[in-house]
Design a protein around this motif. Structure first.
Motif, PDB file in Angstrom:
ATOM      1  N   LYS A 131    -104.264  52.264 -70.737  1.00 41.15           N
ATOM      2  CA  LYS A 131    -105.430  51.379 -70.780  1.00 41.15           C
ATOM      3  C   LYS A 131    -105.227  50.264 -71.796  1.00 41.15           C
ATOM      4  CE  LYS A 131    -110.451  51.317 -71.259  1.00 41.15           C
ATOM      5  NZ  LYS A 131    -110.494  49.990 -70.719  1.00 41.15           N
ATOM      6  N   LYS A 132    -104.767  50.621 -72.974  1.00 41.31           N
ATOM      7  CA  LYS A 132    -104.537  49.607 -74.005  1.00 41.31           C
ATOM      8  C   LYS A 132    -103.400  48.679 -73.627  1.00 41.31           C
ATOM      9  CE  LYS A 132    -106.247  52.402 -77.811  1.00 41.31           C
ATOM     10  NZ  LYS A 132    -105.907  53.140 -79.002  1.00 41.31           N
ATOM     11  N   SER A 133    -102.286  49.229 -73.153  1.00 38.00           N
ATOM     12  CA  SER A 133    -101.140  48.380 -72.841  1.00 38.00           C
ATOM     13  C   SER A 133    -101.378  47.558 -71.578  1.00 38.00           C
ATOM     14  CB  SER A 133     -99.861  49.203 -72.737  1.00 38.00           C
ATOM     15  OG  SER A 133     -99.926  50.118 -71.677  1.00 38.00           O
ATOM     16  N   SER A 134    -102.304  47.980 -70.728  1.00 34.34           N
ATOM     17  CA  SER A 134    -102.605  47.230 -69.514  1.00 34.34           C
ATOM     18  C   SER A 134    -103.154  45.844 -69.842  1.00 34.34           C
ATOM     19  CB  SER A 134    -103.611  48.006 -68.657  1.00 34.34           C
ATOM     20  OG  SER A 134    -104.049  47.218 -67.588  1.00 34.34           O
ATOM     21  N   ILE A 135    -104.069  45.747 -70.798  1.00 36.06           N
ATOM     22  CA  ILE A 135    -104.602  44.432 -71.160  1.00 36.06           C
ATOM     23  C   ILE A 135    -103.496  43.567 -71.743  1.00 36.06           C
ATOM     24  CG2 ILE A 135    -105.425  45.088 -73.457  1.00 36.06           C
ATOM     25  CD1 ILE A 135    -107.821  43.218 -72.951  1.00 36.06           C
ATOM     26  N   GLN A 136    -102.627  44.181 -72.538  1.00 35.22           N
ATOM     27  CA  GLN A 136    -101.511  43.418 -73.098  1.00 35.22           C
ATOM     28  C   GLN A 136    -100.572  42.950 -71.990  1.00 35.22           C
ATOM     29  OE1 GLN A 136     -99.441  44.223 -76.940  1.00 35.22           O
ATOM     30  NE2 GLN A 136     -97.811  44.892 -75.545  1.00 35.22           N
ATOM     31  N   ARG A 137    -100.260  43.820 -71.035  1.00 35.43           N
ATOM     32  CA  ARG A 137     -99.373  43.422 -69.940  1.00 35.43           C
ATOM     33  C   ARG A 137     -99.928  42.231 -69.182  1.00 35.43           C
ATOM     34  NH1 ARG A 137     -99.410  48.537 -67.878  1.00 35.43           N
ATOM     35  NH2 ARG A 137     -98.116  49.849 -69.149  1.00 35.43           N
ATOM     36  N   ARG A 138    -101.220  42.276 -68.898  1.00 36.98           N
ATOM     37  CA  ARG A 138    -101.835  41.178 -68.152  1.00 36.98           C
ATOM     38  C   ARG A 138    -101.829  39.891 -68.974  1.00 36.98           C
ATOM     39  NH1 ARG A 138    -107.261  43.701 -66.282  1.00 36.98           N
ATOM     40  NH2 ARG A 138    -106.818  45.147 -67.948  1.00 36.98           N
ATOM     41  N   PHE A 139    -102.055  40.005 -70.275  1.00 34.67           N
ATOM     42  CA  PHE A 139    -102.011  38.824 -71.128  1.00 34.67           C
ATOM     43  C   PHE A 139    -100.581  38.278 -71.216  1.00 34.67           C
ATOM     44  CE2 PHE A 139    -102.012  36.809 -75.455  1.00 34.67           C
ATOM     45  CZ  PHE A 139    -102.749  35.696 -75.082  1.00 34.67           C
ATOM     46  N   LEU A 140     -99.601  39.176 -71.333  1.00 35.40           N
ATOM     47  CA  LEU A 140     -98.209  38.723 -71.387  1.00 35.40           C
ATOM     48  C   LEU A 140     -97.785  38.050 -70.082  1.00 35.40           C
ATOM     49  CD1 LEU A 140     -96.531  41.682 -73.307  1.00 35.40           C
ATOM     50  CD2 LEU A 140     -97.139  39.420 -74.183  1.00 35.40           C
ATOM     51  N   ASN A 141     -98.288  38.540 -68.959  1.00 39.62           N
ATOM     52  CA  ASN A 141     -98.004  37.871 -67.682  1.00 39.62           C
ATOM     53  C   ASN A 141     -98.550  36.451 -67.692  1.00 39.62           C
ATOM     54  OD1 ASN A 141     -96.630  40.036 -66.562  1.00 39.62           O
ATOM     55  ND2 ASN A 141     -98.447  40.889 -65.584  1.00 39.62           N
ATOM     56  N   LEU A 142     -99.746  36.276 -68.234  1.00 38.78           N
ATOM     57  CA  LEU A 142    -100.332  34.941 -68.358  1.00 38.78           C
ATOM     58  C   LEU A 142     -99.468  34.053 -69.258  1.00 38.78           C
ATOM     59  CD1 LEU A 142    -102.745  32.910 -68.074  1.00 38.78           C
ATOM     60  CD2 LEU A 142    -103.761  34.062 -70.057  1.00 38.78           C
ATOM     61  N   LEU A 143     -99.015  34.597 -70.383  1.00 39.58           N
ATOM     62  CA  LEU A 143     -98.170  33.824 -71.301  1.00 39.58           C
ATOM     63  C   LEU A 143     -96.824  33.477 -70.675  1.00 39.58           C
ATOM     64  CD1 LEU A 143     -98.863  35.532 -74.741  1.00 39.58           C
ATOM     65  CD2 LEU A 143     -99.826  33.406 -73.830  1.00 39.58           C
ATOM     66  N   GLU A 144     -96.291  34.388 -69.887  1.00 44.60           N
ATOM     67  CA  GLU A 144     -95.017  34.120 -69.210  1.00 44.60           C
ATOM     68  C   GLU A 144     -95.158  32.916 -68.277  1.00 44.60           C
ATOM     69  OE1 GLU A 144     -91.674  36.802 -67.030  1.00 44.60           O
ATOM     70  OE2 GLU A 144     -93.735  37.024 -66.308  1.00 44.60           O
ATOM     71  N   TYR A 146     -97.405  30.508 -68.585  1.00 48.30           N
ATOM     72  CA  TYR A 146     -97.638  29.360 -69.462  1.00 48.30           C
ATOM     73  C   TYR A 146     -96.303  28.842 -70.013  1.00 48.30           C
ATOM     74  CZ  TYR A 146     -99.380  26.587 -73.379  1.00 48.30           C
ATOM     75  OH  TYR A 146     -99.630  25.572 -74.262  1.00 48.30           O
ATOM     76  N   GLU A 147     -95.432  29.768 -70.421  1.00 48.94           N
ATOM     77  CA  GLU A 147     -94.152  29.403 -71.039  1.00 48.94           C
ATOM     78  C   GLU A 147     -93.276  28.586 -70.103  1.00 48.94           C
ATOM     79  OE1 GLU A 147     -90.952  31.692 -73.846  1.00 48.94           O
ATOM     80  OE2 GLU A 147     -91.457  32.679 -71.956  1.00 48.94           O
ATOM     81  N   LYS A 148     -93.425  28.777 -68.807  1.00 49.43           N
ATOM     82  CA  LYS A 148     -92.624  28.027 -67.837  1.00 49.43           C
ATOM     83  C   LYS A 148     -93.048  26.570 -67.748  1.00 49.43           C
ATOM     84  CE  LYS A 148     -91.567  32.079 -65.080  1.00 49.43           C
ATOM     85  NZ  LYS A 148     -91.841  32.830 -63.871  1.00 49.43           N
ATOM     86  N   LYS A 149     -94.280  26.255 -68.193  1.00 48.42           N
ATOM     87  CA  LYS A 149     -94.821  24.906 -68.060  1.00 48.42           C
ATOM     88  C   LYS A 149     -94.966  24.171 -69.392  1.00 48.42           C
ATOM     89  CE  LYS A 149     -97.664  26.521 -64.236  1.00 48.42           C
ATOM     90  NZ  LYS A 149     -99.017  26.872 -63.831  1.00 48.42           N
ATOM     91  N   LYS A 150     -95.252  24.906 -70.456  1.00 47.60           N
ATOM     92  CA  LYS A 150     -95.564  24.282 -71.739  1.00 47.60           C
ATOM     93  C   LYS A 150     -94.847  24.993 -72.876  1.00 47.60           C
ATOM     94  CE  LYS A 150    -100.189  22.998 -70.122  1.00 47.60           C
ATOM     95  NZ  LYS A 150    -101.624  23.080 -70.403  1.00 47.60           N
ATOM     96  N   LYS A 151     -95.021  24.470 -74.093  1.00 52.89           N
ATOM     97  CA  LYS A 151     -94.381  25.060 -75.272  1.00 52.89           C
ATOM     98  C   LYS A 151     -95.181  26.270 -75.758  1.00 52.89           C
ATOM     99  CE  LYS A 151     -92.708  23.709 -79.869  1.00 52.89           C
ATOM    100  NZ  LYS A 151     -92.541  25.005 -80.322  1.00 52.89           N
ATOM    101  N   LEU A 152     -94.495  27.391 -75.899  1.00 50.95           N
ATOM    102  CA  LEU A 152     -95.110  28.640 -76.343  1.00 50.95           C
ATOM    103  C   LEU A 152     -94.261  29.277 -77.436  1.00 50.95           C
ATOM    104  CD1 LEU A 152     -97.166  31.043 -75.942  1.00 50.95           C
ATOM    105  CD2 LEU A 152     -95.472  31.990 -74.353  1.00 50.95           C
ATOM    106  N   THR A 153     -94.909  29.731 -78.501  1.00 52.95           N
ATOM    107  CA  THR A 153     -94.245  30.495 -79.554  1.00 52.95           C
ATOM    108  C   THR A 153     -95.061  31.756 -79.796  1.00 52.95           C
ATOM    109  OG1 THR A 153     -93.446  28.484 -80.619  1.00 52.95           O
ATOM    110  CG2 THR A 153     -93.437  30.491 -81.950  1.00 52.95           C
ATOM    111  N   LEU A 154     -94.382  32.896 -79.823  1.00 50.21           N
ATOM    112  CA  LEU A 154     -95.024  34.159 -80.171  1.00 50.21           C
ATOM    113  C   LEU A 154     -94.657  34.483 -81.613  1.00 50.21           C
ATOM    114  CD1 LEU A 154     -94.396  36.258 -76.945  1.00 50.21           C
ATOM    115  CD2 LEU A 154     -96.220  34.649 -77.448  1.00 50.21           C
TER     116      LEU A 154
END
Length: 194
Positions: A131-144, A146-154
């Protein structure tokens, strides 16, 4: 004369919490660069964002919508991320984060909590922290995306976390900033002894 870079920080700020104090230390550091940057902290209203009633959740979504519109005018946005500071329900948290991410021209995300599982973010094998890692996975998919189009730093707080995001998950720009308030002199002494 060079135009100053406009930076927005999305974080808790007035609360007595670890993230707020981290953000205050970050702001203290940014004050040393006033000639180069303009910064603003967007304090996440915890009373509003953590409310569960339907009307309060709608008001919280409108509150985030207003912040997102304003963020589009900044050169760079930093999110000080603890999922719970954006709401109680996963659906609300992800909706609100998505609005902020999509409105940002350039983005950095400072992870204050990371959920690990034995698989990478592209596979959905659930374990005890599903349950906890599911929200993170979905957020990381969104960031992935985003990273293809714009500048992203983690940004993470340990070398282990750095390797997790860089090597295991394959993000391009990852930095690790230890969660410690040390002077430059103290840092150099530690680095010399390592």
């Amino acid at each position: 004369m060079k135009e100053k870079k406009r930076i927005a920080i999305v974080s808790t700020y007035d609360e007595l919490c670890g993230i707020a104090s981290y953000t205050k230390a970050l702001v203290d550091n940014l004050r040393n660069h006033r000639s180069e940057i303009i910064y603003e902290v967007f304090n996440l209203d915890q009373f509003l964002l953590k409310s569960k009633s339907k009307s309060a959740r709608l008001a919280a979504n409108k509150y985030i919508d207003k912040i997102a519109v304003t963020l589009s005018g900044y050169d760079h946005v930093n999110i000080q991320l603890e999922y719970g500071t954006f709401g109680v329900l996963d659906v609300d948290i992800l909706r609100r984060l998505r609005k902020i991410v999509k409105s940002s021209r350039s983005l950095s995300v400072t992870f204050h909590t990371i959920f690990y599982d034995d698989d990478d973010k592209r596979k959905f094998k659930f374990n005890l922290t599903a349950k906890k890692s599911s929200i993170q996975r979905r957020f990381l998919n969104l960031l992935e995306k985003y990273e293809k189009k714009k500048k992203l730093t983690l940004i993470v707080h340990s070398f282990y976390d750095y390797r997790y995001f860089k090597e295991r998950l394959g993000f391009g720009s990852v930095e690790h900033h230890p969660l410690a308030y040390l002077s430059p002199h103290e840092v150099s002494v530690i680095n010399k002894s390592s």
